[in-house]
Design a protein around this motif. Structure first.
Motif, PDB file in Angstrom:
ATOM      1  N   GLY A  83      -4.909  -6.590   8.207  1.00 60.05           N
ATOM      2  CA  GLY A  83      -4.026  -5.629   7.547  1.00 60.05           C
ATOM      3  C   GLY A  83      -4.669  -5.034   6.302  1.00 60.05           C
ATOM      4  N   GLN A  84      -5.346  -5.890   5.531  1.00 56.61           N
ATOM      5  CA  GLN A  84      -6.039  -5.406   4.334  1.00 56.61           C
ATOM      6  C   GLN A  84      -7.180  -4.467   4.705  1.00 56.61           C
ATOM      7  OE1 GLN A  84      -7.019  -9.265   2.758  1.00 56.61           O
ATOM      8  NE2 GLN A  84      -5.212  -9.328   1.423  1.00 56.61           N
ATOM      9  N   ALA A  85      -7.915  -4.816   5.762  1.00 56.87           N
ATOM     10  CA  ALA A  85      -9.028  -3.961   6.210  1.00 56.87           C
ATOM     11  C   ALA A  85      -8.513  -2.621   6.726  1.00 56.87           C
ATOM     12  CB  ALA A  85      -9.825  -4.675   7.296  1.00 56.87           C
ATOM     13  N   LEU A  86      -7.432  -2.643   7.530  1.00 59.76           N
ATOM     14  CA  LEU A  86      -6.858  -1.391   8.045  1.00 59.76           C
ATOM     15  C   LEU A  86      -6.378  -0.503   6.906  1.00 59.76           C
ATOM     16  CD1 LEU A  86      -4.773  -2.538  11.167  1.00 59.76           C
ATOM     17  CD2 LEU A  86      -6.754  -1.003  11.154  1.00 59.76           C
ATOM     18  N   SER A  87      -5.722  -1.112   5.921  1.00 58.80           N
ATOM     19  CA  SER A  87      -5.252  -0.331   4.771  1.00 58.80           C
ATOM     20  C   SER A  87      -6.424   0.288   4.027  1.00 58.80           C
ATOM     21  CB  SER A  87      -4.443  -1.230   3.825  1.00 58.80           C
ATOM     22  OG  SER A  87      -3.308  -1.764   4.471  1.00 58.80           O
ATOM     23  N   GLY A  88      -7.494  -0.494   3.849  1.00 55.53           N
ATOM     24  CA  GLY A  88      -8.676   0.035   3.176  1.00 55.53           C
ATOM     25  C   GLY A  88      -9.299   1.186   3.931  1.00 55.53           C
ATOM     26  N   VAL A  89      -9.364   1.060   5.263  1.00 54.10           N
ATOM     27  CA  VAL A  89      -9.935   2.130   6.093  1.00 54.10           C
ATOM     28  C   VAL A  89      -9.100   3.401   5.975  1.00 54.10           C
ATOM     29  CG1 VAL A  89     -10.331   2.853   8.476  1.00 54.10           C
ATOM     30  CG2 VAL A  89     -11.097   0.600   7.719  1.00 54.10           C
ATOM     31  N   VAL A  90      -7.781   3.247   5.990  1.00 57.93           N
ATOM     32  CA  VAL A  90      -6.892   4.410   5.857  1.00 57.93           C
ATOM     33  C   VAL A  90      -7.168   5.141   4.546  1.00 57.93           C
ATOM     34  CG1 VAL A  90      -4.489   5.137   5.534  1.00 57.93           C
ATOM     35  CG2 VAL A  90      -5.066   3.493   7.325  1.00 57.93           C
ATOM     36  N   TRP A  91      -7.257   4.396   3.440  1.00 59.90           N
ATOM     37  CA  TRP A  91      -7.517   5.018   2.135  1.00 59.90           C
ATOM     38  C   TRP A  91      -8.879   5.712   2.109  1.00 59.90           C
ATOM     39  CZ3 TRP A  91      -4.413   5.760  -2.034  1.00 59.90           C
ATOM     40  CH2 TRP A  91      -3.205   5.064  -2.070  1.00 59.90           C
ATOM     41  N   VAL A  92      -9.920   5.025   2.594  1.00 60.88           N
ATOM     42  CA  VAL A  92     -11.279   5.582   2.532  1.00 60.88           C
ATOM     43  C   VAL A  92     -11.392   6.831   3.407  1.00 60.88           C
ATOM     44  CG1 VAL A  92     -13.700   5.158   3.128  1.00 60.88           C
ATOM     45  CG2 VAL A  92     -12.386   3.397   1.931  1.00 60.88           C
TER      46      VAL A  92
ATOM     47  N   ASN B 191       0.823  -1.215   0.000  1.00 59.72           N
ATOM     48  CA  ASN B 191       0.000   0.000   0.000  1.00 59.72           C
ATOM     49  C   ASN B 191       0.853   1.259   0.000  1.00 59.72           C
ATOM     50  OD1 ASN B 191      -3.184  -0.305   0.420  1.00 59.72           O
ATOM     51  ND2 ASN B 191      -2.158  -2.089   1.309  1.00 59.72           N
ATOM     52  N   VAL B 192       2.009   1.213   0.664  1.00 64.88           N
ATOM     53  CA  VAL B 192       2.930   2.350   0.616  1.00 64.88           C
ATOM     54  C   VAL B 192       3.413   2.568  -0.814  1.00 64.88           C
ATOM     55  CG1 VAL B 192       5.185   3.217   1.343  1.00 64.88           C
ATOM     56  CG2 VAL B 192       3.700   2.134   3.009  1.00 64.88           C
ATOM     57  N   VAL B 193       3.721   1.483  -1.522  1.00 62.06           N
ATOM     58  CA  VAL B 193       4.165   1.598  -2.919  1.00 62.06           C
ATOM     59  C   VAL B 193       3.086   2.260  -3.772  1.00 62.06           C
ATOM     60  CG1 VAL B 193       4.845   0.325  -4.987  1.00 62.06           C
ATOM     61  CG2 VAL B 193       5.722  -0.380  -2.778  1.00 62.06           C
ATOM     62  N   VAL B 194       1.839   1.850  -3.598  1.00 57.21           N
ATOM     63  CA  VAL B 194       0.731   2.437  -4.370  1.00 57.21           C
ATOM     64  C   VAL B 194       0.599   3.930  -4.062  1.00 57.21           C
ATOM     65  CG1 VAL B 194      -1.767   2.423  -4.739  1.00 57.21           C
ATOM     66  CG2 VAL B 194      -0.519   0.262  -4.560  1.00 57.21           C
ATOM     67  N   ALA B 195       0.650   4.284  -2.773  1.00 58.52           N
ATOM     68  CA  ALA B 195       0.547   5.697  -2.378  1.00 58.52           C
ATOM     69  C   ALA B 195       1.693   6.507  -2.974  1.00 58.52           C
ATOM     70  CB  ALA B 195       0.533   5.818  -0.857  1.00 58.52           C
ATOM     71  N   ASP B 196       2.905   5.955  -2.927  1.00 55.42           N
ATOM     72  CA  ASP B 196       4.066   6.668  -3.469  1.00 55.42           C
ATOM     73  C   ASP B 196       3.967   6.847  -4.981  1.00 55.42           C
ATOM     74  OD1 ASP B 196       5.177   6.960  -0.992  1.00 55.42           O
ATOM     75  OD2 ASP B 196       6.708   5.411  -1.222  1.00 55.42           O
TER      76      ASP B 196
ATOM     77  N   TYR C 257       0.025  11.645   3.299  1.00 57.94           N
ATOM     78  CA  TYR C 257      -0.398  11.280   4.652  1.00 57.94           C
ATOM     79  C   TYR C 257      -0.842   9.827   4.752  1.00 57.94           C
ATOM     80  CZ  TYR C 257       0.302  15.990   6.188  1.00 57.94           C
ATOM     81  OH  TYR C 257       0.904  17.174   6.527  1.00 57.94           O
ATOM     82  N   ILE C 258      -1.347   9.271   3.675  1.00 58.03           N
ATOM     83  CA  ILE C 258      -1.629   7.832   3.666  1.00 58.03           C
ATOM     84  C   ILE C 258      -0.330   7.059   3.852  1.00 58.03           C
ATOM     85  CG2 ILE C 258      -2.317   5.903   2.168  1.00 58.03           C
ATOM     86  CD1 ILE C 258      -4.486   7.766   1.030  1.00 58.03           C
ATOM     87  N   SER C 259       0.728   7.487   3.168  1.00 60.93           N
ATOM     88  CA  SER C 259       2.035   6.853   3.315  1.00 60.93           C
ATOM     89  C   SER C 259       2.550   6.994   4.747  1.00 60.93           C
ATOM     90  CB  SER C 259       3.031   7.480   2.335  1.00 60.93           C
ATOM     91  OG  SER C 259       4.309   6.899   2.456  1.00 60.93           O
ATOM     92  N   ILE C 260       2.360   8.160   5.349  1.00 61.21           N
ATOM     93  CA  ILE C 260       2.802   8.384   6.727  1.00 61.21           C
ATOM     94  C   ILE C 260       2.103   7.421   7.685  1.00 61.21           C
ATOM     95  CG2 ILE C 260       2.564  10.019   8.656  1.00 61.21           C
ATOM     96  CD1 ILE C 260       3.305  12.245   6.678  1.00 61.21           C
ATOM     97  N   ILE C 261       0.783   7.296   7.557  1.00 57.93           N
ATOM     98  CA  ILE C 261       0.031   6.399   8.437  1.00 57.93           C
ATOM     99  C   ILE C 261       0.476   4.949   8.246  1.00 57.93           C
ATOM    100  CG2 ILE C 261      -2.266   5.487   8.967  1.00 57.93           C
ATOM    101  CD1 ILE C 261      -3.395   8.227   8.126  1.00 57.93           C
ATOM    102  N   LEU C 262       0.686   4.549   6.996  1.00 63.18           N
ATOM    103  CA  LEU C 262       1.103   3.174   6.711  1.00 63.18           C
ATOM    104  C   LEU C 262       2.487   2.878   7.288  1.00 63.18           C
ATOM    105  CD1 LEU C 262      -0.203   2.898   3.054  1.00 63.18           C
ATOM    106  CD2 LEU C 262      -1.057   1.603   5.020  1.00 63.18           C
ATOM    107  N   LEU C 263       3.386   3.850   7.255  1.00 62.27           N
ATOM    108  CA  LEU C 263       4.701   3.666   7.874  1.00 62.27           C
ATOM    109  C   LEU C 263       4.562   3.478   9.386  1.00 62.27           C
ATOM    110  CD1 LEU C 263       6.869   6.271   5.920  1.00 62.27           C
ATOM    111  CD2 LEU C 263       7.000   3.783   5.768  1.00 62.27           C
TER     112      LEU C 263
END
Length: 341
Positions: A136-145, A60-65, A104-110
């Motif tokens: 992990g997939q659900a948390l990543s999805g929540v962060v994006w949404v 998810n960090v790669v996608v955000a970057d 900021y999505i990248s920051i949260i994921l880090l």
């Protein structure tokens, strides 16, 4: 009355002599490097199955970057005047918002990656709920949404006819009063995100470093050399995070006050804060080039796959070391850097 207010609003002319000449070149360098590095990272990562929350967060960090990288050309063209006012308005309303939200999505994921590494040390012999792949997939999805939803009003409320300062559209002039209020609130909210994430990372990696050092001492290994190697691994994330993002977050709040109110009235101070914001924002953008260092340092599966690609040879299961169950130090190190292939 309206004319006098408008004249007062634009009495201080923004100095863009540096930002319109130097920063387009600096951002262009970032774009070229980041596109190459993150395209390679994406290609490598998406040949690796997501069998851990660690891998899910890294992908998810790669996608955000990558998304953040793709907004950079529009920023360069906007700053240099290519495309005229329509492109500048598009950048203000859409691509600049995407630039910030993906940062900021990248920051949260880090931060989540740091927590994941911490839990690997705390519960080394079993997976807690937070370490399950679907979580992990659900948390990543929540962060994006959540982050995209919070950024959306910055797009919707930028609905005013643009006004010009020094011959260029001023982004905040496109916002309604509600848009300015939301913009200010969002800046304070992401400040909390950044400093909270930084505190979490310092806590997690301090604890990890202590545990790894203790494991090396318990196994009576060459602790001095091992400790240096461990510190390089566990603190690379904190170092990259702090160097890239901390200066920007020190300068962002006072600059926002010049955008949304009259708390700062001196023109020289306003221009100084603008230059400071643009300089530290560029430094934040360099994170998209430095994140691949994190993948190399902390993910052995990524490192092994990348080396196989660079050496143009297939990666076999026996090509990389597996964890040694009899050595606590090696077990702890493997948990820190992610599962080996």
């Amino acid at each position: 009355m309206n004319d006098s207010q408008a004249n007062a609003s634009f009495k201080c002319v923004r100095d863009i002599s540096v930002t319109s000449v130097l920063f387009p070149w600096l951002y262009s360098i970032i774009f070229i490097l980041a596109l190459l590095l993150n395209s390679m990272a994406a290609w490598v990562f998406f040949t690796i199955p997501s069998k851990s929350t660690f891998m899910v967060f890294l992908k998810n960090v790669v996608v955000a970057d990558l998304l953040m990288t793709l907004t950079i050309p529009l920023r360069v063209m906007s700053d240099t005047g290519v495309g005229g006012h329509p492109l500048r308005a598009f950048h203000c309303r859409y691509s600049a918002v995407l630039f910030y939200v993906t940062m900021y999505i990248s920051i949260i994921l880090l931060g989540l990656i740091s927590l994941d590494r911490y839990l690997k040390i705390v519960r080394p012999f079993g997976k807690g709920v937070l370490q399950r792949v679907w979580v992990g997939q659900a948390l990543s999805g929540v962060v994006w949404v959540v982050m995209l939803s919070l950024a959306l009003p910055n797009v919707i409320l930028s609905d005013q006819p643009p006004r010009y300062s020094n011959g260029r559209i001023k982004c905040t002039s496109m916002k309604s009063q509600a848009g300015l209020d939301w913009h200010e609130g969002f800046i304070y909210f992401v400040q909390v995100i950044f400093w909270g994430t930084l505190a979490l990372m310092i806590f997690c990696y301090t604890f990890i470093s202590k545990k790894v050092y203790e494991s090396y001492r318990a196994s009576k290994s060459s602790s001095q050399a091992a400790t240096r190697k461990t510190k390089a691994k566990v603190f690379v994330v904190v170092a990259v995070f702090f160097v890239c993002f901390a200066p920007y977050h020190f300068s962002r709040v006072p600059y926002t006050m010049t955008q949304t109110g009259n708390a700062i009235s001196k023109c020289r101070v306003k221009n100084g804060l603008y230059i400071a914001k643009e300089t530290t924002l560029w430094l934040s953008a360099t994170n998209v080039c430095l994140d691949p260092l994190i993948y190399v340092f902390l993910c052995s599966m990524f490192r092994n796959r990348l080396m196989a690609v660079l050496q143009r040879k297939p990666l076999h299961k026996g090509d990389s070391p597996t964890a040694t169950s009899t050595q606590l130090s090696q077990m702890t190190n493997n948990r820190l850097v992610g599962p080996p292939k």
